[in-house]
Design an enzyme around this catalytic site. Structure first.
Site, short mmCIF file in Angstrom:
data_model
loop_
_atom_site.label_atom_id
_atom_site.label_comp_id
_atom_site.label_asym_id
_atom_site.label_seq_id
_atom_site.Cartn_x
_atom_site.Cartn_y
_atom_site.Cartn_z
N SER A 200 0.81 -1.22 0.00
CA SER A 200 0.00 0.00 0.00
C SER A 200 0.85 1.27 0.00
CB SER A 200 -0.96 -0.04 1.20
OG SER A 200 -1.93 0.96 1.11
N ASP A 364 -9.56 -3.14 -5.39
CA ASP A 364 -9.26 -4.15 -4.36
C ASP A 364 -10.06 -3.90 -3.08
OD1 ASP A 364 -7.98 -2.04 -3.09
OD2 ASP A 364 -5.97 -2.89 -3.21
N HIS A 397 -7.51 -5.47 -0.47
CA HIS A 397 -6.33 -4.64 -0.22
C HIS A 397 -5.42 -5.22 0.86
CE1 HIS A 397 -4.14 -0.84 -0.50
NE2 HIS A 397 -4.15 -0.76 0.82
#
Length: 430
Positions: A200, A364, A397
């Protein structure tokens, strides 16, 4: 996949397995937003907003007064949620042109260089706060050892970076610490270049590190950069966070209680939708009185009641997002797909204090597909840039760090990079 290529990969994997102990490139994990523990200490300058937030809270502290600020389960209880929020809040100081902690709150990141603070956000609640533990376990199964070939680079994820010409004390120090860790990891492993593995927001920091150092340094110290779920162009969900607060699926937490703290985060500003990627025509937020595209973020910040965010966004953040420069080292992006992800937010007459109706699109679950795949289009004509993209359908995610299919892809990629007959397959869609 052709039989010849499959045979080559099979042989390479066997060679890697046989020589794993001596053939591993050192690997550094860079977590995402909220992906590592954060500790705090209260000084005499701290002025609690209520008795609940007094210095005795929390009770568990070390001898010097340090306690875990993130994650601590007390955030789930309404009176203490407010204490958590005020201690996490950052303040932009125009005279310094930089962000700082709340008065009387000192913070530190524990265990830099180790994976320890990345495994579980609360080591006493391992089952429900596991973060990189499954990934680290998978890496250990192929021979990686914490502190020898495997390292962690936790950071204060509330802070971000700023465009050239603007100070960013905390973020810049992290980049320097990360650079030093890369060099140390390489030196202690016989000069082997390092594999960077980010999740991320960590991917944005890693790319900035690469682009802020000369090509000669990158070629010497970086073997490969693997980015998991990287929000290259920000997310629409970030606009929801700024407008109405976001509980981030933490049970019992009221979004409005953490909204001001979330608005204060420099890294959250960095994750606003990138105008060049999202464009000026696509409406991201629609209200009875206005419609906002990615080009209208500054006006949006003002209209939601956060005008103090406009200047740092326009001066420090927006220029930082204008270019995603190819670093000239091999890059692999591994992302989830096919998960409903906020694409357009509809607010009614009651304004931004209520959660919006949401139209969902592909992504996601957190990051929009446009953002996850941004490098494909931006770097398509970069002759000296190797880019591989792997999409894993149905993986969210954060699930990308735990899902078996995702872990197989990640470990397979790392195994290939470490193998003698290193391979590059090109673009691949799962």
């Amino acid at each position: 996949m052709g039989m010849k290529l499959a045979l080559m990969i099979s042989v390479a994997t066997m060679l890697y397995t046989c020589q794993a102990g001596s053939n591993l490139h050192p690997l550094i994990l860079i977590p995402g937003n909220g992906g590592n523990q954060l500790e705090a200490k209260l000084t005499s300058d701290y002025k609690p907003s209520s008795l609940y937030c007094n210095k005795w809270n929390p009770v568990r502290k070390d001898k010097e007064g340090w306690f875990r600020l993130w994650f601590d389960p007390s955030v789930l209880l309404a009176p203490f949620t407010k204490c958590f929020a005020e201690r996490m809040t950052l303040y932009y100081h125009p005279d310094l042109d930089d962000f700082r902690n709340a008065p009387g709150v000192q913070t530190r990141v524990p265990h830099f260089g180790s994976t320890q603070s990345l495994l579980y956000l609360d080591p006493y609640l391992k089952h429900i706060t596991a973060y990189m533990a499954p990934l680290v376990e998978s890496l250990e199964q192929i021979g990686y050892v914490n502190g020898e070939t495997l390292f962690g680079a936790p950071y204060d994820f509330r802070y971000g970076l700023a465009a050239e010409g603007h100070p960013s004390h905390v973020g810049s120090k992290f980049l320097q610490d990360l650079k030093d860790l890369i060099e140390k990891a390489s030196t202690s492993n016989g000069g082997k270049p390092v594999i960077l593995l980010s999740h991320s927001l960590g991917g944005l920091f890693a790319l900035q590190l690469l682009n802020r150092n000369p090509s000669s340094w990158r070629q010497k110290y970086i073997k490969h950069f693997i980015a998991l779920s990287a929000p290259w162009g920000g997310t629409v969900e970030e606009m929801l966070t700024f407008a109405s607060g976001n509980s981030l699926e933490v049970p019992l937490v009221e979004p409005l209680q953490v909204r001001e703290e979330q608005r204060s985060s420099e890294s959250n500003l960095w994750l606003m939708p990138n105008p060049k990627l999202f464009g000026s025509q696509k409406p991201l937020v629609i209200t009875p009185n206005a419609t906002y595209s990615a080009y209208d973020v500054a006006q949006f910040l003002s209209d939601i009641g956060f005008p103090q965010g406009v200047y740092p966004y326009k001066s420090r953040i927006l220029p930082l997002t204008e270019k995603l420069v190819a670093p000239g080292v091999p890059v692999t992006c591994i992302t989830g797909s096919g998960v409903s992800t906020p694409e357009t937010l509809f607010y009614g007459e009651n304004g931004f204090d209520e959660q919006p109706e949401i139209v969902y699109g592909d992504g996601d679950g957190t990051v929009n597909m446009l953002s996850l795949l941004a490098l494909e289009s931006l770097w398509s004509n970069e002759k000296n840039q190797t880019l591989k993209v792997i999409k894993i359908r149905g993986v969210s995610h954060t699930l990308i760090l735990k899902n078996n299919a995702a872990l197989e892809e990640i470990i397979g990629e790392i195994s290939g990079i470490n193998s003698i007959a290193e391979y590059y397959v090109g673009y691949r869609i799962k």
